[in-house]
Design a protein around this motif. Structure first.
Motif, PDB file in Angstrom:
ATOM      1  N   LYS A   4       0.780  27.009  -0.153  1.00  0.00           N
ATOM      2  CA  LYS A   4       0.179  25.715   0.200  1.00  0.00           C
ATOM      3  C   LYS A   4       0.866  24.584  -0.554  1.00  0.00           C
ATOM      4  N   GLN A   5       1.189  24.817  -1.835  1.00  0.00           N
ATOM      5  CA  GLN A   5       1.895  23.780  -2.589  1.00  0.00           C
ATOM      6  C   GLN A   5       3.261  23.508  -1.977  1.00  0.00           C
ATOM      7  N   LYS A   6       3.901  24.566  -1.471  1.00  0.00           N
ATOM      8  CA  LYS A   6       5.198  24.371  -0.821  1.00  0.00           C
ATOM      9  C   LYS A   6       5.040  23.537   0.456  1.00  0.00           C
ATOM     10  N   ILE A   7       3.936  23.765   1.161  1.00  0.00           N
ATOM     11  CA  ILE A   7       3.691  22.980   2.378  1.00  0.00           C
ATOM     12  C   ILE A   7       3.513  21.506   2.014  1.00  0.00           C
ATOM     13  N   SER A   8       2.718  21.250   0.958  1.00  0.00           N
ATOM     14  CA  SER A   8       2.519  19.863   0.509  1.00  0.00           C
ATOM     15  C   SER A   8       3.857  19.222   0.205  1.00  0.00           C
ATOM     16  N   LEU A   9       4.701  19.967  -0.501  1.00  0.00           N
ATOM     17  CA  LEU A   9       6.017  19.463  -0.853  1.00  0.00           C
ATOM     18  C   LEU A   9       6.846  19.257   0.408  1.00  0.00           C
ATOM     19  N   GLY A  10       6.747  20.219   1.323  1.00  0.00           N
ATOM     20  CA  GLY A  10       7.519  20.150   2.560  1.00  0.00           C
ATOM     21  C   GLY A  10       7.169  18.915   3.377  1.00  0.00           C
ATOM     22  N   ARG A  11       5.888  18.523   3.378  1.00  0.00           N
ATOM     23  CA  ARG A  11       5.490  17.345   4.142  1.00  0.00           C
ATOM     24  C   ARG A  11       6.161  16.090   3.594  1.00  0.00           C
ATOM     25  N   GLY A  12       6.505  16.106   2.294  1.00  0.00           N
ATOM     26  CA  GLY A  12       7.257  14.993   1.736  1.00  0.00           C
ATOM     27  C   GLY A  12       8.725  15.094   2.094  1.00  0.00           C
TER      28      GLY A  12
ATOM     29  N   LYS B 136      -1.813  29.809  10.393  1.00  0.00           N
ATOM     30  CA  LYS B 136      -2.705  28.721   9.995  1.00  0.00           C
ATOM     31  C   LYS B 136      -2.508  28.465   8.499  1.00  0.00           C
ATOM     32  N   ALA B 137      -2.348  27.201   8.154  1.00  0.00           N
ATOM     33  CA  ALA B 137      -2.038  26.855   6.771  1.00  0.00           C
ATOM     34  C   ALA B 137      -3.150  27.254   5.803  1.00  0.00           C
ATOM     35  N   GLN B 138      -4.393  27.212   6.271  1.00  0.00           N
ATOM     36  CA  GLN B 138      -5.503  27.445   5.334  1.00  0.00           C
ATOM     37  C   GLN B 138      -5.580  28.887   4.862  1.00  0.00           C
ATOM     38  N   ASN B 139      -4.926  29.812   5.581  1.00  0.00           N
ATOM     39  CA  ASN B 139      -5.020  31.215   5.179  1.00  0.00           C
ATOM     40  C   ASN B 139      -3.920  31.641   4.223  1.00  0.00           C
ATOM     41  N   LEU B 140      -3.085  30.725   3.788  1.00  0.00           N
ATOM     42  CA  LEU B 140      -1.983  31.095   2.914  1.00  0.00           C
ATOM     43  C   LEU B 140      -2.396  31.035   1.445  1.00  0.00           C
TER      44      LEU B 140
ATOM     45  N   PRO C 162       0.828  -1.212   0.000  1.00  0.00           N
ATOM     46  CA  PRO C 162       0.000   0.000   0.000  1.00  0.00           C
ATOM     47  C   PRO C 162       0.866   1.267   0.000  1.00  0.00           C
ATOM     48  N   THR C 163       0.212   2.381  -0.326  1.00  0.00           N
ATOM     49  CA  THR C 163       0.898   3.670  -0.428  1.00  0.00           C
ATOM     50  C   THR C 163       1.790   3.956   0.776  1.00  0.00           C
ATOM     51  N   GLU C 164       1.220   3.746   1.990  1.00  0.00           N
ATOM     52  CA  GLU C 164       1.959   4.175   3.179  1.00  0.00           C
ATOM     53  C   GLU C 164       3.206   3.338   3.421  1.00  0.00           C
ATOM     54  N   ALA C 165       3.281   2.163   2.779  1.00  0.00           N
ATOM     55  CA  ALA C 165       4.451   1.322   2.975  1.00  0.00           C
ATOM     56  C   ALA C 165       5.537   1.613   1.939  1.00  0.00           C
ATOM     57  N   ARG C 166       5.242   2.511   0.991  1.00  0.00           N
ATOM     58  CA  ARG C 166       6.259   2.885   0.005  1.00  0.00           C
ATOM     59  C   ARG C 166       6.831   4.227   0.437  1.00  0.00           C
ATOM     60  N   ASN C 167       8.096   4.445   0.225  1.00  0.00           N
ATOM     61  CA  ASN C 167       8.677   5.701   0.693  1.00  0.00           C
ATOM     62  C   ASN C 167       8.547   6.803  -0.345  1.00  0.00           C
ATOM     63  N   ILE C 168       7.307   7.155  -0.625  1.00  0.00           N
ATOM     64  CA  ILE C 168       7.111   8.200  -1.626  1.00  0.00           C
ATOM     65  C   ILE C 168       6.335   9.348  -1.018  1.00  0.00           C
ATOM     66  N   ALA C 169       6.456  10.512  -1.654  1.00  0.00           N
ATOM     67  CA  ALA C 169       5.648  11.667  -1.276  1.00  0.00           C
ATOM     68  C   ALA C 169       4.988  12.171  -2.544  1.00  0.00           C
ATOM     69  N   GLN C 170       3.877  12.882  -2.388  1.00  0.00           N
ATOM     70  CA  GLN C 170       3.173  13.350  -3.579  1.00  0.00           C
ATOM     71  C   GLN C 170       2.633  14.760  -3.383  1.00  0.00           C
ATOM     72  N   VAL C 171       2.742  15.572  -4.434  1.00  0.00           N
ATOM     73  CA  VAL C 171       2.148  16.911  -4.437  1.00  0.00           C
ATOM     74  C   VAL C 171       1.034  16.882  -5.468  1.00  0.00           C
ATOM     75  N   PHE C 172      -0.168  17.281  -5.051  1.00  0.00           N
ATOM     76  CA  PHE C 172      -1.342  17.135  -5.913  1.00  0.00           C
ATOM     77  C   PHE C 172      -1.631  18.416  -6.695  1.00  0.00           C
ATOM     78  N   GLN C 173      -2.556  18.259  -7.644  1.00  0.00           N
ATOM     79  CA  GLN C 173      -2.951  19.372  -8.495  1.00  0.00           C
ATOM     80  C   GLN C 173      -3.506  20.526  -7.666  1.00  0.00           C
ATOM     81  N   PHE C 174      -4.404  20.210  -6.738  1.00  0.00           N
ATOM     82  CA  PHE C 174      -4.945  21.235  -5.861  1.00  0.00           C
ATOM     83  C   PHE C 174      -4.292  21.077  -4.501  1.00  0.00           C
ATOM     84  N   PRO C 175      -3.886  22.206  -3.915  1.00  0.00           N
ATOM     85  CA  PRO C 175      -3.108  22.126  -2.684  1.00  0.00           C
ATOM     86  C   PRO C 175      -3.845  21.362  -1.586  1.00  0.00           C
ATOM     87  N   VAL C 176      -3.146  20.434  -0.931  1.00  0.00           N
ATOM     88  CA  VAL C 176      -3.720  19.709   0.196  1.00  0.00           C
ATOM     89  C   VAL C 176      -2.969  20.133   1.451  1.00  0.00           C
TER      90      VAL C 176
END
Lengths: 374, 362, 305
Positions: free
Chosen positions: B145-153, B136-140, B77-91
């Motif tokens: 936000k895309q940088k945050i998604s990337l940062g979490r990876g 707060k992340a939601q106000n950026l 499953p996804t969580e067992a692979r060492n990958i990170a992902q940045v999506f089309q819309f910021p998460v």
């Protein structure tokens, strides 16, 4: 119809969305609204359509005051970023729907739908449902529905933003021809300078709800009145440098002084801002640089490379200028061919004074307006 | 750190695929080298998102295997692979601050507190997020936000590959330039495998060292941006890369000459090996086709000239076939008749869409 | 500058004003009128000033005593059913299918209790829970559990609470389900990549995204349960004793049973004010939560889907 906005402003809960915009859009013209996200493009379109009423100012259609007149009583069509079609109806019925509402005779509807479908190359798909087609065809269907009404004003709000790059290119090329075949006023909002240039017509540049310039597209691109317009209308972003003129010589913050030439020739002494577009920068090896020519034939400054982006035929070189302030230190050059640079490499950035856009300290265009080649 | 191997990978959404037409992803063999910057480029529906989902573990392929550093992860499953992902819309996690967002993947993996603090600070300064760490992340804005998604990876030290799914879709043009160049700098600094999925050629070409072009569920060409530009292996690549794309014109080849509806064009080499009965086409990029005065070069008809600011593009007709050409500075054309000068080394011949190598080139 | 002002609009609104005036304002003014007077019948009224209100708000008097007892009963009832229905509703929503034919089937089943009229719900449970003939009541007693909602306070309360949970949990669940459906898949994917546990996904993604619908659910359920009348009236009639006499039932007893119009009027006004106050608090919280959501965004333009 000609559409005129007279000192139109709109504020919502005290927050200004549109500030003092005056515009005159001629019959049969294509007008591009160019600005970043939240610069007021959609707000302005809503005012033009009559979906919102201005807080102050007037909207005139053919000289008649239509301020506050509801959208239903105006002859307006809109196309949105999302592909908005009736999913249950065929393409034919989608295009015909505004005419059915208007109660036109059958033969007339048939004729108009076929014409619009031909213009937008939808003839083979008339019996399909919108969702059975590609995104590009769905948006063609939405545009056909807007055109078939023969509205006096057609508003397109970033209509190509949700399409694939290549489909965008295709439609972009066709749109001016499609628009030219009707007599309506077209307003087209986009965030992309390249799109504005491809569409031609007139361009209005917007920044923070205010109109910064309006005129023929190529003219606004080549002769922006102020720094804000030049920035909005540059992709890659405009290179901005500071310079001081003292006694016939011009000094860049990070370069040597040269004789004042070009736009600098006849401005008074003082602090200025220079804008240079990416394709006007040349880059030379740092080591080759010895003594600057002081005759004013070129500006030269030192920079270090941060990243080179290669597109296959061209190179975008991102650099940091030495000695510039933090806010104006990033430079982008668009170089022909494939050029590889190590990050951190020292280079000389060279540009012709004849290619600069010169602004005074307040950001307004300074000096003689030179015909900046391309 | 990992190289990713796709071994005879294919996927059909139907449970009982019969023929090749049922496969959204046709058989693919590919190795993504450790530390490489890759782009997966193609139009909507070409299978690039399916491939991305197979790599990230959201989709299990119908046939074939996927290996991370030689280890079979096809059914992990996804969580067992060492990958990170940045999506089309910021998460981003709305209720959390930027700091908490960045710390989230580490907290879930029970990393010691002191390490989390250090790692988050480090990644935040790399991504220019230090100033907003406690907001707060939601106000950026969308780009932050895309940088945050990337940062979490990036905060995870075990991350092997970062997948990008059209990450610049909602970013303004000006910020795209900044975000793109910071991605590239990050890639160089961190030695991570990065796979970037997009339909936008500029993003793909500028980001990647190797671009994989996909069409109709198969890979049509893999190569450097330069190769894709100068030697498109397929007419689709020629058309899809470049703006405007390559001119592709039906032709007939005899010896060292190509004929377009009877108009002769000299070729740099001969093509004795053209398969008989194949559809033969001549391809030349607008960048290597320059408009000249009427009476010189190949006779063409000018339909329109587009002023793109820094260049001018002529929309022309060669023997009735639409094409595009560059207009050199200073040239003005009167009427609609003009000539066309082609750069000989940049003319390609295609048989049924595939590029054919010439023989005895100059 | 001239702005088009069209006075005909007022004419169009006028009927609404009239209806509101006759349906709300006139009756309320009548109640206000009653609340400051005393009567001994025969249509004779005496001015009593704020007397009823003073008595009502003083727990040591007979009127105040029964008012506060009913009020606490009401508050306790609302608290209990919210404490059960909200978590239960969320749980049900989380376990509902997300796609396929099962979605439609589940939605229909869930909506069924919501379609039954209040008094029918009361009647169903009255019969169902009867110790002598009702399936539930008989069954429980057969199992050796002493259960009799007409005689035992605890049994009565449990029956009313279970009845309300049966009737209304679907509403909470459906609202939460709508909230959950609006979360894009990318969030779940990102959470899996970030190694989030099921609980972390719930607290960091699902709960925040459900916040607004949950507030609406809590408001609706609170108001409804605070004004509950029909079901307990049908089921227990307020008994045993006064054990399930809620404010609304007490009000009816006072006004129609004892014909104490003044007292009842004062009580209903205070009751009404409490409802309004709670409404206002919820409204403030909800609009504040809304701002929290879009606070930094100018509401006008391109919002990426």
């Amino acid at each position: 119809m000609t559409l005129e906005l007279e000192k139109v402003s709109r504020a919502v809960h005290g927050v200004p969305h549109i500030s003092d915009v005056s515009l005159r859009l001629e019959r049969g013209s294509l007008n591009v609204l160019l600005g970043a996200t939240l610069s007021g493009k959609t707000s302005l379109m809503r005012l033009m359509a009559g979906l919102d009423a201005p807080s102050s100012g007037r909207v005139l259609a053919d000289g008649r005051d239509v301020t506050g007149l509801s959208v239903k009583k105006r002859s307006v069509a809109m196309v949105y970023q999302q592909f908005i079609n009736y999913p249950a109806l065929s393409v034919y019925e989608n295009i015909a729907s505004p005419l059915r509402v208007a109660g036109l005779p059958r033969a007339e509807i048939e004729a108009r739908v076929v014409e619009a479908a031909r213009l937008l190359k939808l003839e083979p798909y008339l019996q399909r449902r919108p969702l059975e087609m590609s995104g590009g065809q769905q948006q063609r269907c939405a545009i056909a529905r807007a055109l078939v009404k023969r509205a006096d004003l057609v508003l397109l709000d970033e209509p190509l933003a949700n399409l694939d790059y290549k489909l965008r290119e295709e439609l972009r090329e066709e749109l001016p021809r499609i628009f030219a075949s009707t007599g309506a006023v077209f307003v087209y909002a986009t965030t992309e300078p390249t799109e504005a240039l491809l569409l031609g017509g007139n361009t209005a540049t917007l920044r923070e709800g205010a109109l910064t310039q309006f005129g023929p597209t190529a003219g606004v691109y080549r002769h922006p009145h102020d720094l804000a317009t030049a920035r909005v209308f540059s992709d890659p972003p405009l290179n901005v440098l500071r310079a001081t003129k003292v006694g016939g010589r011009v000094r860049l913050a990070s370069g040597d002084a040269i004789a004042a030439a070009g736009a600098f020739a006849d401005v008074p002494d003082g602090a200025y801002t220079i804008g240079v577009r990416a394709h006007h920068l040349r880059v030379e090896d740092g080591a080759a640089y010895d003594a600057p020519p002081s005759d004013g034939s070129e500006f030269r400054l030192r920079a270090s490379v941060s990243v080179a982006e290669i597109t296959g035929s061209e190179t975008f070189l991102h650099m940091v200028a030495a000695g510039e302030g933090a806010d104006a230190s990033a430079l982008i050059a668009l170089l022909p061919g494939i050029r590889t640079y190590e990050p951190g490499a020292a280079v000389d950035v060279v540009f012709d004074p004849g290619h600069i856009l010169l602004f005074d300290a307040a950001g307004a265009r300074a000096g003689r307006v030179l015909d900046v080649a391309a | 750190m990992a190289s990713i191997t796709l071994d005879h990978l294919a996927h059909a959404y139907r449970p009982d695929p019969r023929g090749p037409q049922d496969y959204q992803l046709k058989e693919i063999n590919h190795v993504w080298r450790q530390g490489g910057a890759y782009a997966l480029l193609g139009p909507s529906g070409c299978g690039k998102t399916t491939l991305l989902n197979i790599i990230s573990g959201l989709v299990t392929p119908t046939t074939g295997r996927i290996l991370f550093d030689g280890r079979d992860v096809t059914h992990l499953p996804t969580e067992a692979r060492n990958i990170a992902q940045v999506f089309q819309f910021p998460v981003v996690y709305d209720t959390m601050t930027v700091r908490e967002n960045l710390a989230f993947p580490l907290k879930n993996r029970h990393v010691p507190r002191a390490d989390i603090v250090r790692r988050v600070e480090e990644i935040a300064s790399r991504l220019d997020l230090s100033a907003v760490l406690d907001r707060k992340a939601q106000n950026l804005t969308a780009d932050a936000k895309q940088k945050i998604s990337l940062g979490r990876g990036l905060v995870r030290s075990d991350v092997a590959a970062i997948l990008f799914d059209e990450p610049l879709t909602v970013i303004d043009p000006h910020l795209k330039w900044q975000l793109r160049s910071s991605l590239k700098e990050l890639h160089r600094a961190l030695d991570l495998t990065m796979i970037y999925v997009t339909h936008d050629q500029t993003e793909a070409l500028t980001f990647a060292d190797t671009v994989v072009v996909m069409h109709d569920g198969s890979v049509v060409q893999t190569g450097s941006p330069e190769e894709l530009f100068l030697r498109p292996a397929h007419t689709f690549v020629g058309h899809f890369i470049g703006s405007p794309g390559m001119n592709v014109l039906p032709a007939e080849v005899r010896g060292r000459t190509a004929y377009i509806e009877g108009i002769a064009i000299a070729l740099p080499s001969a093509y004795p090996a053209l398969p008989p009965g194949a559809r033969i086409e001549l391809g030349v990029r607008p960048e290597f086709a320059e408009l000249t005065r009427a009476g010189t070069g190949v006779p063409v008809k000018v339909r329109r000239i587009d002023d793109l600011g820094r260049t001018r593009i002529a929309r022309i007709e060669i023997a009735g076939h639409a094409a595009a050409a560059t207009v050199p500075e200073g040239l003005s054309i009167e009427g609609d008749a003009a000539g066309l000068k082609l750069e000989p080394g940049q003319i390609h011949i295609y048989a049924d869409g595939a590029r054919v190598a010439g023989e005895g080139g100059a | 500058m001239e702005k088009p002002i069209n006075n005909r609009a007022w004419l169009l609104v006028a009927p609404v004003f009239l209806i509101v005036a006759f349906s709300a304002i006139v009756p309320i003014m009548t109640v206000v009128n009653y609340s400051v007077q005393d009567t001994f019948g025969n249509n004779q009224f005496f001015w009593n000033g704020l007397g009823w209100f003073q008595e009502l708000l003083d727990p040591s008097t007979e009127l105040g005593g029964r008012f506060f007892a009913a009020l606490w009963r009401n508050l306790a009832f609302s608290a209990i059913i919210l404490a059960i229905e909200v978590p239960l509703g969320i749980l049900v929503a989380l376990s509902m299918p997300r796609e396929g034919w099962k979605v439609a089937a589940t939605l229909v089943v869930m909506a069924l209790p919501l379609l039954i009229p209040w008094n029918v719900v009361g009647t169903i449970w009255q019969v169902f829970a009867r110790a002598d003939i009702g399936l539930l009541g008989y069954g429980l007693n057969w199992l050796g559990i002493d259960y009799n909602y007409t005689g035992d306070t605890l049994s009565a309360w449990i029956t009313i609470v279970v009845m309300d949970v049966w009737h209304w949990t679907s509403l909470v669940a459906l609202l939460c389900y709508a909230g959950l459906k609006s979360i894009p898949d990318a969030y779940y994917q990102a959470a899996r990549i970030d190694g989030a546990s099921r609980w972390a996904i719930f607290t960091t993604i699902q709960l925040p995204k459900m916040k607004r619908v949950l507030l609406i659910a809590v408001l609706l359920r609170f108001m409804d349960s605070f004004m509950i009348y029909t079901e307990p009236f049908v089921l227990t009639g307020g008994g045993p004793g006064n054990a399930t006499t809620f404010l609304s039932i007490d009000l009816v007893k006072l006004a129609l049973g004892q014909f104490d119009l003044g007292k009842a009027a004062a009580m209903s006004l205070v009751y009404n004010l409490i409802v309004l106050a709670v409404c206002w608090v919820f409204y403030t919280v909800m609009t504040h939560a809304g701002q929290d959501y879009d606070g930094n965004r100018r509401p006008q333009e391109e919002t990426p889907a």
